[in-house]
Design a protein around this motif. Structure first.
Motif, PDB file in Angstrom:
ATOM      1  N   LEU A 165      27.546 -50.326  11.231  1.00 15.77           N
ATOM      2  CA  LEU A 165      28.044 -50.894  12.476  1.00 15.77           C
ATOM      3  C   LEU A 165      28.035 -52.416  12.447  1.00 15.77           C
ATOM      4  O   LEU A 165      28.809 -53.055  13.159  1.00 15.77           O
ATOM      5  N   LYS A 166      27.146 -52.995  11.641  1.00 19.51           N
ATOM      6  CA  LYS A 166      27.030 -54.453  11.525  1.00 19.51           C
ATOM      7  C   LYS A 166      27.424 -54.881  10.114  1.00 19.51           C
ATOM      8  O   LYS A 166      27.042 -54.248   9.128  1.00 19.51           O
ATOM      9  N   GLU A 167      28.188 -55.960  10.032  1.00 21.89           N
ATOM     10  CA  GLU A 167      28.561 -56.507   8.730  1.00 21.89           C
ATOM     11  C   GLU A 167      27.310 -56.962   7.973  1.00 21.89           C
ATOM     12  O   GLU A 167      26.369 -57.506   8.551  1.00 21.89           O
ATOM     13  N   GLY A 168      27.311 -56.701   6.668  1.00 24.48           N
ATOM     14  CA  GLY A 168      26.226 -57.175   5.826  1.00 24.48           C
ATOM     15  C   GLY A 168      24.994 -56.303   5.819  1.00 24.48           C
ATOM     16  O   GLY A 168      24.004 -56.634   5.145  1.00 24.48           O
ATOM     17  N   VAL A 169      25.025 -55.184   6.559  1.00 18.45           N
ATOM     18  CA  VAL A 169      23.885 -54.258   6.585  1.00 18.45           C
ATOM     19  C   VAL A 169      24.190 -53.086   5.656  1.00 18.45           C
ATOM     20  O   VAL A 169      25.294 -52.539   5.673  1.00 18.45           O
ATOM     21  N   ALA A 170      23.238 -52.705   4.840  1.00 19.22           N
ATOM     22  CA  ALA A 170      23.445 -51.631   3.875  1.00 19.22           C
ATOM     23  C   ALA A 170      23.665 -50.301   4.586  1.00 19.22           C
ATOM     24  O   ALA A 170      22.970 -49.975   5.556  1.00 19.22           O
ATOM     25  N   LYS A 171      24.628 -49.521   4.107  1.00 13.69           N
ATOM     26  CA  LYS A 171      24.899 -48.226   4.715  1.00 13.69           C
ATOM     27  C   LYS A 171      23.679 -47.313   4.663  1.00 13.69           C
ATOM     28  O   LYS A 171      23.388 -46.591   5.630  1.00 13.69           O
ATOM     29  N   ASP A 172      22.965 -47.319   3.535  1.00 10.91           N
ATOM     30  CA  ASP A 172      21.846 -46.382   3.397  1.00 10.91           C
ATOM     31  C   ASP A 172      20.592 -46.837   4.136  1.00 10.91           C
ATOM     32  O   ASP A 172      19.532 -46.210   4.015  1.00 10.91           O
ATOM     33  N   SER A 173      20.708 -47.910   4.923  1.00  9.50           N
ATOM     34  CA  SER A 173      19.602 -48.281   5.805  1.00  9.50           C
ATOM     35  C   SER A 173      19.743 -47.641   7.185  1.00  9.50           C
ATOM     36  O   SER A 173      18.865 -47.804   8.035  1.00  9.50           O
TER      37      SER A 173
END
Length: 294
Positions: free
Chosen positions: A155-163
């Motif tokens: 949902l947020k740019e720059g945040v890892a999907k697997d987090s």
């Protein structure tokens, strides 16, 4: 059936949440809380955003079956997503659209129906309601109906999907179902990847297509990143829940359904297909989902 493509849209919302719906498929095509887009952008990986699944979910064997001896010829997820709905109402806070059977639909699905979609934003929440009615005076309407909204992941740019995680309302210990290469429901049940009430999201989960929860205890789930921010998804009236993405794509579909793909090996009449609604003459059925940022 000839697809009807149109950019006839209605924009609506509040200062906290804004949305856009188009008449083609009565599809939600934009959702923003002012700072972030919550809905997938219909990129090359998948050209849709929130299709309406009716009168089937998933596939039929070879896309064809019979209903009381009459052919039913439907592509994956049915006909509603590729039809133009009629505007019933458009307001600053929402809209209502309707699809009714006609000669074109009956050539594919020989049943009478009236399907209304109602979109409404109140404060910071979008609510999407499904109203299915059987207008026939003599015949039962056999059908499935489901939602297929795709939310941005991450949902947020720059945040890892697997987090990201899905946190369900309750523990979800029951096995899950899967779809085979032919698009039909596999008979085997698999151990759920949900740990208590938490599903750690990774692309690997979806390498074999959707995760299908047949009898989820929960009626809400939070999709959250490492900082706890995300979105809350609530549903009612539906029985099953599907989760799906195309590995590598930046979206996650959270899909409440009434019904599911045809089980592999099923050869009966469409009316006997597992998972269907059965609306007697004059009967109606309704369900909903809602979403807000948290």
């Amino acid at each position: 059936m000839t697809d009807i493509v149109t950019d006839d849209r209605h924009d609506f919302g509040t200062g906290l949440l804004k949305a856009s719906v188009r008449s083609h498929g009565a599809e939600l095509v934009a959702l923003s809380n002012g700072t972030d887009d919550l809905l997938w952008n219909a990129g090359p990986a998948w050209p849709r955003q929130s299709p309406v699944l009716f009168p089937i979910i998933g596939r039929l064997p070879e896309h064809e079956i019979t209903l009381d001896g009459t052919p039913v010829r439907l592509k994956q997820h049915g006909l509603a997503r590729d039809r133009a709905f009629r505007w019933i109402a458009r307001t600053p806070e929402g809209c209502t659209l309707e699809l009714v059977d006609d000669a074109e639909s009956r050539a594919l699905f020989p049943s009478a129906f009236r399907l209304r979609m109602v979109y409404l934003i109140e404060n910071n929440t979008l609510r999407v309601s499904y109203h299915l009615h059987n207008p026939d005076s003599t015949s039962t309407l056999h059908a499935s109906l489901g939602a297929h909204p795709a939310f941005r992941w991450p949902l947020k740019e720059g945040v890892a999907k697997d987090s990201y995680r899905l946190i369900f309302e309750y523990d979800e210990p029951l096995p899950v179902r899967r779809i085979g290469a032919d698009g039909l429901l596999l008979p085997e049940k698999q151990h759920t990847p949900v740990q208590d009430n938490v599903l750690a999201l990774t692309d690997k989960l979806f390498e074999k297509d959707a995760l299908i929860m047949e009898k989820p205890e929960s009626r809400s789930v939070d999709m959250v990143g490492p900082d706890g921010a995300g979105l809350r998804f609530v549903w009612g009236g539906f029985k099953e829940l599907g989760l799906w993405t195309k590995p590598g794509a930046d979206f996650l579909c959270i899909e409440p359904w009434y019904g599911y793909a045809t089980p592999a090996g099923f050869k009966g009449d469409f009316s006997q297909k597992p998972g269907l609604l059965h609306l007697k003459p004059g009967e109606s059925w309704t369900a909903f989902w809602s979403v807000k940022a948290i």
